[in-house]
Design a protein around this motif. Structure first.
Motif, PDB file in Angstrom:
ATOM      1  N   ARG A   1      38.208  39.911  41.860  1.00  0.00           N
ATOM      2  CA  ARG A   1      39.473  39.858  41.128  1.00  0.00           C
ATOM      3  C   ARG A   1      40.108  41.236  41.044  1.00  0.00           C
ATOM      4  O   ARG A   1      41.303  41.403  41.183  1.00  0.00           O
TER       5      ARG A   1
ATOM      6  N   GLN B   1      49.277  41.172  36.468  1.00  0.00           N
ATOM      7  CA  GLN B   1      48.624  39.950  36.928  1.00  0.00           C
ATOM      8  C   GLN B   1      48.849  39.744  38.421  1.00  0.00           C
ATOM      9  O   GLN B   1      49.792  40.285  39.006  1.00  0.00           O
TER      10      GLN B   1
ATOM     11  N   THR C   1      35.795  41.409  31.314  1.00  0.00           N
ATOM     12  CA  THR C   1      36.193  40.524  32.409  1.00  0.00           C
ATOM     13  C   THR C   1      36.984  39.315  31.948  1.00  0.00           C
ATOM     14  O   THR C   1      37.458  38.538  32.774  1.00  0.00           O
TER      15      THR C   1
ATOM     16  N   TRP D   1      42.291  38.772  32.943  1.00  0.00           N
ATOM     17  CA  TRP D   1      42.527  38.473  34.357  1.00  0.00           C
ATOM     18  C   TRP D   1      43.519  39.487  34.909  1.00  0.00           C
ATOM     19  O   TRP D   1      44.698  39.192  35.097  1.00  0.00           O
TER      20      TRP D   1
ATOM     21  N   ASN E   1      46.494  36.918  29.374  1.00  0.00           N
ATOM     22  CA  ASN E   1      46.382  35.984  30.487  1.00  0.00           C
ATOM     23  C   ASN E   1      47.467  34.917  30.478  1.00  0.00           C
ATOM     24  O   ASN E   1      48.000  34.561  31.524  1.00  0.00           O
TER      25      ASN E   1
END
Length: 807
Positions: free
Chosen positions: A17, A85, A166, A169, A222
């Protein structure tokens, strides 16, 4: 001073990610366009001016009218308002630029400048034992809810982007993972940031800065920031997002403490680029990036207007009515009024349709004459990417041959020349002309040279007629058939002995190779180095040593090739000499009479014959019975005509040296995701942005791929899959020094080695064409600069006295 909430836990892991593209790419005009808002610090002036000046109709604020609405085209409505993001896009960045704090903005040369709207000062106040940056915030700076912008917002953003939690995101955390702690100063308007290790690009952090309400929890980061922002702090604020109409409305911020925005509102309208000429003609847009065809249409309308031709006259001159001659018109009239009723009805319908087309064209030309085309060069360049993971391009000699076959100047002129823009190919992968880190390092690879390209291919074993030759040791005819029958009949001991003998021969051969490698480590002979092999083929080998600077790459050895090893060593030494000016490489550089011809390392070993006769040149190259053919993937969308034209020229250039190409055209939607990012190509054209923070932003683009536990290759954004340990080291060193001059020098050294690796070839800086209403000022083609949203507006009408004075 009280420490504010230092996050605990392990250091940031480089998860898949976190490897997501730092600023998410969107395919624009079939080219990857990436929005990067950060830049590199420099106290010195860059040696070169930008390749093209910005063209944004600058005007003093007292000449700009107060009020009005700007209708500004964007590609699509944003899927998220969070620039950190993975699915953030250009519209996300544009909104953020207007409504969120930017501690640093970029000037016309792409250099960062402290933004006094948010900062009184920002500087490194300590370097030992650790780097400390002290931010002093503007005392008037407040969020739209009335709260002061302060240390809690910095802490929240650090926690979210450090990579230690974590649950967030995040698509990128570059720089934030280096922060050790954030402390409050004398008050919330002073922020002390302590770094665990030195970070040269600290000015790239906290831009944009989000409020703690967004960054304070994983849920708000997020999901919450995808559709709304709980607080903003820019000259504009986010008013509405209307997904039905495709509009985002930004309104003047009543709490804004800086110079008030000239416009009342900015409406970002989702209009695909293919539809923008129509939207401009309909008068529904004031500002829009356009393609070449739309720019030519506007230029034609302006020429008609200056010549005194109205739209109807223009339609007759070069529009739908231009093909109607008097004889055709007479014949059409006769058929429309003839005795054949069916034919007459058909002709009348056609005449009506043609008259409607003429009327539309005439109206559009009248409307388009109210716009101007403002043009500059984008802060991005288009490159030819060479996939070095496998196939012929895994051989660096073939990659260099491809590069030496291409006339970059011709390609740049074909794209930029007709637009009246400077057509000098970029000399750097990491910066553009005008930026502090820019230096032309393309000489590390060399310019176009057909004979040298052919010689490199010959040295790599690709020769005319090679596709018809069988590999050494292959038997033909009845002898081969008999041998096959014999092998089929032999079982047990005899077959085992043959296999054992073969293995022994291989071991003996390998032992010989190992001796060659061992004896040549110091001199670099006997090694042929490439960027990377497939993970399954990786094996540890001695790295070549270049001068006093130690190991260059530590990449894999494919086969003993003394001449190729000398070639590689000389090329890398030349790359080093370009910027260090030291060592034997530098002395060799000084003796080169014609720098544009490249260097010794970019040539095949002396004595290698290139195919020169006409019969040989006309044959396809091959090796061991296999033809040399590269799969060239291009997008097929309506907005990528220019890119495909460049691809056609490249095909012809490669064909001239015997490299055949298989052109595959794919949809715009799948071009990058299914082909470039996945490695399903040999050659591809796409663009990367320039960043004034190349040590941070460019590292993942050129980082050496690493094998994953599942056997795949982790490439970050290095889609050419070519890299070296030394390039990574130079990036890390550049990011870790606080000496700005040293950092720039290290970046330039890295760029020279990127050229030498020949994984990507910069071709031209992308054109920036913007249609703007003639009375719109402080807006247009900004080039390398950041837009100043509060200054955009419409020019005040001249008073009668002012008009009299101007006569």
């Amino acid at each position: 001073m009280s420490q504010i909430g230092a996050p605990r836990g392990r250091t940031c892991s480089r998860s898949p990610r976190s490897r997501t593209l730092r600023s998410v790419a969107t395919l624009t005009s079939a080219v990857l366009a990436v929005t990067v808002l950060a830049g590199c610090s420099s106290g010195d002036e860059a040696d070169e001016a930008p390749a093209a000046a910005q063209d944004n109709a600058p005007a003093a604020r007292d000449r700009v009218a107060d009020g009005g609405t700007l209708r500004w085209a964007v590609d699509a409505l944003p899927t998220t308002l969070n620039t950190f993001q993975a699915d953030a896009d250009g519209t996300t960045a544009r909104i953020a630029g207007a409504v969120l704090p930017a501690l640093y903005t970029l000037d016309e040369r792409g250099r960062p400048r402290l933004n006094p709207d948010y900062l009184e000062s920002a500087q490194v106040v300590e370097t030992e034992p650790k780097q400390v940056v002290l931010y002093k915030l503007n005392q008037q700076a407040v969020w739209s809810d009335g709260r002061e912008i302060g240390a809690p917002d910095f802490v929240a953003q650090w926690r979210a982007l450090s990579g230690r939690d974590t649950a967030y995101w995040t698509a990128r955390n570059s720089g934030y993972e280096r922060i050790e702690k954030i402390e409050r100063g004398k008050n919330d308007l002073e922020v002390r940031v302590t770094f665990a290790k030195p970070y040269a690009d600290w000015q790239s952090l906290f831009t944009p800065l989000y409020p703690k309400q967004v960054m304070g929890s994983p849920n708000s980061f997020n999901d919450g920031a995808r559709t709304t922002l709980k607080a903003t702090a820019g000259p504009f604020l986010l008013k509405t997002i209307d997904r039905k109409s495709g509009d985002v409305t930004l309104a003047r911020n009543p709490r804004w403490w800086g110079q008030s925005a000239k416009l009342d509102t900015v409406v970002l309208k989702a209009v695909p680029r293919a539809d923008r000429a129509t939207a401009l003609a309909a008068g529904t847009l004031d500002l829009a990036e356009i393609d070449r065809s739309a720019a030519e249409r506007i230029a034609l309308a302006l020429r008609d207007a200056r010549a005194g031709r109205n739209g109807a006259q223009a339609a007759a001159a070069h529009g739908p009515g231009a093909a109607i001659t008097p004889s055709k018109a007479l014949k059409s009239w006769a058929l429309a009024h003839g005795s054949d009723d069916d034919k007459a009805a058909e002709v009348k319908a056609a005449r009506k349709k043609n008259q409607e087309a003429i009327a539309r064209y005439a109206s559009a030309q009248d409307a388009l004459a109210k716009y101007v085309v403002r043009k500059s060069l984008e802060p991005a360049y288009t490159q030819l990417s060479l996939n070095g993971e496998s196939g012929p391009l895994a051989d660096e000699r073939v990659r260099r041959a491809v590069a030496r076959a291409i006339n970059r100047q011709e390609l740049a002129e074909s794209v930029l020349g007709p637009l009246g823009l400077p057509a000098k190919p970029p000399g750097s992968h990491l910066a553009l002309a005008g930026q502090a880190a820019y230096a032309d390092s393309s000489d590390a690879l060399g310019g176009q040279d057909t004979k040298e390209a052919q010689a490199l291919l010959a040295d790599a074993g690709w020769v005319p007629g090679g596709a018809l030759q069988k590999p050494a040791g292959t038997k033909a005819g009845s002898e081969a058939e008999k041998e096959a029958e014999k092998k089929a009949a032999e079982k047990g001991k005899e077959k085992g002995e043959k296999a054992e003998g073969s293995t022994g021969a291989k071991k003996a051969e390998g032992s010989t190779d190992a001796k060659k490698k061992g004896s040549d480590t110091a001199s670099d002979e006997g090694l042929y180095i490439v960027g990377d092999d497939k993970p399954g083929d990786r094996r540890a080998v001695p790295a070549p040593v270049i001068g006093a600077n130690g190991p260059e790459s530590g990449t894999d050895v494919l086969a003993p090739a003394p001449a190729a090893a000398r070639e590689s060593a000389a090329l890398l030494a030349r790359a080093e000499a370009l910027d260090t000016g030291t060592g034997s490489g530098a002395r060799a550089a000084q003796s080169v009479a014609k720098p544009d011809r490249g260097v010794a390392g970019a040539y095949a070993p002396r004595g290698t014959a290139a195919p020169v006769t006409a019969p040989e040149a006309g044959k396809a190259l091959g090796k061991d019975g296999k033809a040399l053919s590269l799969r060239f993937v291009l997008p097929s969308g309506p907005g990528s005509e220019s890119l495909r034209a460049v691809g056609d020229r490249i095909v012809r250039m490669l064909d001239a040296v015997g490299i055949r190409t298989e052109v595959t055209k794919v949809s715009d939607d799948s071009f990058f995701k299914d082909h470039v990012a996945s490695g399903d190509y040999d050659l591809a054209l796409y663009s990367w942005p320039a960043s004034a923070f190349p040590a941070t932003d460019a590292r993942p683009i050129f980082a050496k791929p690493e094998p994953a536990s599942d056997g795949s290759l982790l490439v970050e954004q290095n889609y050419s899959r070519v890299g070296t340990d030394r390039i990574d080291q130079l990036f890390d060193q550049a990011a870790g020094t606080l000496d700005e001059e040293e950092a720039r020098d290290l970046v330039r050294q890295a760029d020279a080695r990127i050229w030498a690796a020949a994984g990507s070839i910069p071709l031209y800086q992308r054109p920036q064409l913007v249609a703007a209403r003639a009375d719109l000022v402080n807006a247009g083609a900004w080039g390398l600069a950041t837009p100043r949203y509060q200054d955009i507006g419409f020019k005040k009408p001249e008073s009668s006295k002012g008009a009299e004075r101007n006569r």
